[in-house]
Structures are given as structure tokens and as C-alpha cells.
Design an enzyme around this catalytic site. Structure first.
Site, PDB file in Angstrom:
ATOM      1  N   GLU A 101      -8.383  -2.531   3.544  1.00  0.00           N
ATOM      2  CA  GLU A 101      -8.616  -3.934   3.422  1.00  0.00           C
ATOM      3  C   GLU A 101      -8.104  -4.733   4.676  1.00  0.00           C
ATOM      4  OE1 GLU A 101      -6.443  -5.408   0.029  1.00  0.00           O
ATOM      5  OE2 GLU A 101      -7.702  -4.521  -1.300  1.00  0.00           O
ATOM      6  N   GLU A 109     -10.390   1.384  -4.739  1.00  0.00           N
ATOM      7  CA  GLU A 109      -9.232   0.746  -5.853  1.00  0.00           C
ATOM      8  C   GLU A 109      -9.682  -0.014  -7.091  1.00  0.00           C
ATOM      9  OE1 GLU A 109      -6.151  -1.479  -3.877  1.00  0.00           O
ATOM     10  OE2 GLU A 109      -5.921   0.085  -2.183  1.00  0.00           O
TER      11      GLU A 109
HETATM   12  C1  NOJ Z   1      -5.041  -3.599  -2.656  1.00  0.00           C
HETATM   13  C2  NOJ Z   1      -4.106  -2.972  -1.664  1.00  0.00           C
HETATM   14  O1  NOJ Z   1      -4.620  -1.993  -0.776  1.00  0.00           O
HETATM   15  C3  NOJ Z   1      -2.943  -2.376  -2.192  1.00  0.00           C
HETATM   16  O2  NOJ Z   1      -1.958  -2.015  -1.526  1.00  0.00           O
HETATM   17  C4  NOJ Z   1      -2.393  -3.257  -3.268  1.00  0.00           C
HETATM   18  O3  NOJ Z   1      -1.138  -2.814  -3.976  1.00  0.00           O
HETATM   19  C5  NOJ Z   1      -3.402  -3.401  -4.424  1.00  0.00           C
HETATM   20  N1  NOJ Z   1      -4.626  -3.886  -3.915  1.00  0.00           N
HETATM   21  C6  NOJ Z   1      -2.857  -4.411  -5.318  1.00  0.00           C
HETATM   22  O4  NOJ Z   1      -2.770  -5.841  -4.936  1.00  0.00           O
END
Ligand code: NOJ
Length: 435
Positions: A160, A340
């Protein structure tokens, strides 16, 4: 059609969010270790987190119980490189042991090289604003790949960039907590150069043919109407409209995958830079939680009060798991890996000692039905990683946002499989036929 036989059902985590062991075995400081005080709810931090560093065997046993086919985790750069040009072998030992434990349990390791906790020694030199970061990241990547690639096939360079570049350098909500909008373009360029150099390092050091990708976030706009015009309008929004800006997709992924520089980055990224940045990738990974239709960023004629939301306040919009894999595949022409997806819920241990998280079961069910629709239409989706394997440190939100399939009691470090873990186990066992 249904999910392919070797579909990578899995769950994900990230080093700073689960490991703890802040100073163990020669680990150096990262920007979240050193700078987050005063920026996190209740002043919580990742010093101990889920103590996964010491409890990884127990955690892998839980993954095996769920039947995970794969596990996405990240390697901590400051654990492996506590100081400039210094490799901490003990730090690498931890990941090597974790990989062995996973393989023994029949779980494929998927490794992310950077999930936000930049080493402090690099931050002191300007962090992602200093173009030297690309060279350091390349050396770090080479060291990790040298050590793990006899057993690891799947690599993601950076997680991200949207979030750490904007929240870290513009909004000041994530480490290094800067409000410096003029840093955004140089940071973008340096992240991309680091990505490109890491891809080359992985390819040249890998001991077995690697599969390389990235894990950008893929919040996208889904069509308001399932008509040709509605679909094309959503596509435009995703890649050319607001979503083409730093928080969106094409800002990052057009240069990286297509070698095309979006208008606002012309003048920042040169033709020469692109030769480094645009390396062949093996899959298009992305993190996706919802569509942006109900987040106030796009004008939505169908917006309504009381739209279902998770404990993060994010709208529940399962259709994003149909549309975004489809849009991304049509634009980037790479196999899709959902790196994710998941939800935070107000989970607690009930009187019977269990965690009955029916909302999460419904969430997973609905989202996977949409993903299945994409698979049925022939979009090559190779895996799905639920975020997260266990409750953990949710950055500026601290510990009160629970995303896990496994409940963690932070007072005792006791783990409890939530009902959703049992449900997901059944999804995996039937390869999605029970959806
Ligand atoms: C994106 C991130 O990569 C992760 O670290 C985070 O905990 C989750 N989304 C939820 O926000």
C-alpha cells in the site's frame, strides 16, 4: 467454473502489527517504534503486539487447523538491517524458522518485503524522500531473498504505497507523521524506483523461479448501473478520475505495470526512471476492503443513510470483489491475487467462552460470492488472503479494531478461533463450493 484447484486460500499479517519483540535479537528501530508515541489511540504501540515473534509455532498450528493453503506475512526491514549495511542474521533466522514451520504445515509462504516500518537509520537520511532509499531497499531485498528463496516462491515488494505516502507524508496520520505535501512526488518516485530495483534483486538472487508482485490498495469505484455507460464511467473514475490520484490505482500501477506516467507525475518520473520502475511482474496483487461509492469521494445518486459499515466505519460493498479484479485484469493483464480483504468487528469473548462474529461470516460469504462471480467469468484469480489471521495493532487505531479470524486477548496472549475461522475453514475445505 469454480475456484481453481490450487487456489491460494489464505490470511495475512504484517511484521509490526503482530510480532512485538521490539528489541529482540538485535532488531533495530523502525519509524513506528521510534515516532508513533502521541499519534496512536490510547498511546498504544507494537512493542509486544501479539508476541508472534515468540509464539509463531502456536500461530502456525492455528493456521493449519483452519486449513490455510497460504499465509502472507511481511519481513521487518529494521529487524533484518538494524543499521545501514548491517545484516542481522538472527533477524533472518526468525523468518527462516517461520517459513520452515509453514512448509511443515503445508502452508505456502507469501512474503512482503516492506509493510511500513522503515528503519530509523533510513528515516534519519530523509526516509522515502531520499532517492538513496532505492539502493538500500535493493540490498535489503537481496539479503532476504538470499536467505529465504530456496523455500519461498511468492514475493511482494511493497504494501500500500498509497497509504504510507499520503498518510505518512501529507496527512501526518501514519509514520513518519509529516505534513509535507511537496514530498509526495519525490516519495512516489523513490518508492517506485525501490520497487523496480527490488524486483530485479529478487529475480537475480532467487534460488527457485520467483513469482513477483506488489500489494497496492485497490479501493475503487464500482458501477452505479450495470449498463455499458455505467461500467465505462466507473472505469474512468478508477483510472483517470479521483481514483487516478495518489490514493488510487493508476498513479502507482500505470508506471509500474504499463510503463505509462499519469499526467500529474510527468516532470517527476523520467523516461530513464521508467526503465527501472517498469519491470515484468507475475501477478497483480491488491488489498481491497470496499468500493469508494459510499465514502463521500464520488458523487453517488444512490447514497443512503445507514449504509452497512464495519467497525472501521468502512462501507460494506461486496461487489468490489467482482468489479475491481475485473477492471484491474482488463487494464493490467496479470493474474489477480487478493492480498487483503476483511473487516473490523466489535468482537468480544461471550459467556460461553467463544467469539460469535456472525457479521464477519456474512461479510466473507458475500464478498467471496462476488469474487466467485469474477472467477466464473474467466478472470484469472489465483488467491484470496483474508486480513487478518489474528487481531493485531491497527496502526493509528491501536488495538481496539479487531480484524482477525483468531481473537487475541492482549492481557494473556490467549488465542481463540472465532466462529468466522471455522466458517472460513469450511470454505477452504470445499474450495468455495459451500458459498
Ligand atoms: C491495509 C494494511 O495493509 C494493513 O496493514 C491494515 O491493517 C489493513 N489494511 C486494515 O486497515
Amino acid at each position: 467454473m469454480s475456484f481453481p484447484k490450487d487456489f491460494m486460500w489464505g490470511a495475512a499479517s504484517a511484521a509490526y502489527q503482530v510480532e512485538g519483540a521490539r528489541d529482540a535479537d538485535g532488531k533495530g528501530e523502525g519509524i513506528w517504534d521510534a515516532l508513533s508515541y502521541g499519534h496512536v489511540q490510547y498511546n498504544e504501540n507494537g512493542d509486544v503486539a501479539c508476541d508472534h515473534y515468540h509464539r509463531y509455532r502456536e500461530d502456525v498450528a492455528l493456521m493449519k487447523q483452519i486449513g490455510l493453503k497460504s499465509y502472507r506475512f511481511s519481513v521487518s526491514w529494521p529487524r533484518v538491517m538494524p543499521e545501514e549495511d548491517v545484516i542481522n542474521e538472527k533477524g533472518l533466522d526468525f523468518y527462516s524458522d517461520l517459513v520452515d514451520e509453514l512448509l511443515k504445515a503445508g502452508i505456502e509462504p507469501l512474503v512482503t518485503l516492506f509493510h511500513w516500518n522503515l528503519p530509523m537509520w533510513m528515516q534519519e537520511k530523509g526516509g522515502w524522500e531520499n532517492e538513496e532509499v532505492a539502493e538500500h531497499f535493493e540490498r535489503y531485498a537481496a539479503a532476504v531473498v538470499e536467505r529465504l528463496s530456496d523455500r519461498v516462491t511468492w514475493w511482494m515488494t511493497i504494501n500500500e504505497p498509497q497509504v504510507f505516502a499520503t498518510l505518512g507524508y501529507v496527512v501526518g496520520a501514519h509514520a513518519p507523521f509529516l505534513k509535507k505535501p511537496e514530498a509526495l512526488c519525490p516519495v512516489t518516485r523513490n518508492v517506485m524506483l525501490a520497487h523496480g530495483r527490488a524486483v530485479c534483486a529478487i529475480r537475480s538472487h532467487a534460488k527457485r523461479p520467483p513469482k513477483i508482485g506488489m500489494a497496492p490498495t485497490g479501493g475503487g469505484v464500482t458501477p452505479f448501473e450495470d449498463t455499458r455507460e455505467g461500467i465505462e464511467a466507473a472505469r474512468r473514475q478508477n483510472y483517470e478520475g479521483e481514483q487516478g490520484e495518489p490514493f488510487g490505482n493508476s498513479w502507482w500501477m500505470d508506471p509500474i505495470v504499463l510503463g505509462i506516467v499519469p499526467e500529474p507525475l510527468k516532470g517527476t518520473i523520467s523516461a530513464d526512471d521508467l526503465k527501472t520502475i517498469c519491470q515484468p511482474l507475475d501477478f497483480f496483487g491488491f488489498n481491497i476492503y470496499n468500493s469508494q461509492n459510499y465514502e463521500g469521494r464520488v458523487e453517488n445518486p444512490y447514497m443512503y443513510r445507514g449504509v452497512p459499515r464495519t467497525a472501521m466505519g468502512w462501507s460494506i460493498t461486496p461487489e468490489c470483489l467482482y468489479w475491481m479484479p475485473k477492471f484491474h485484469y482488463e487494464r493490467y493483464h496479470l493474474p489477480i491475487l487478493i492480498t487483503e480483504n476483511g473487516m473490523a468487528n466489535c468482537d468480544f469473548v461471550m459467556l460461553d467462552g467463544k467469539v460469535h462474529d456472525t457479521q464477519r461470516i456474512d461479510f466473507i460469504h458475500r464478498y467471496l460470492l462476488e469474487l466467485k462471480k469474477a472467477v466464473d467469468e474467466g478472470i484469472p484469480v489465483i488467491g484470496y488472503q483474508y486480513w487478518s489471521i489474528m487481531d493485531n495493532f491497527e496502526w493509528a487505531e491501536g488495538y481496539n479494531k479487531r480484524f482477525g479470524l483468531v481473537y487475541v486477548d492482549y492481557r494473556t496472549q490467549e488465542r481463540i478461533l472465532k466462529d468466522s475461522a471455522l466458517y472460513y475453514a469450511e470454505v477452504i475445505r470445499t474450495n468455495g463450493e459451500n458459498l
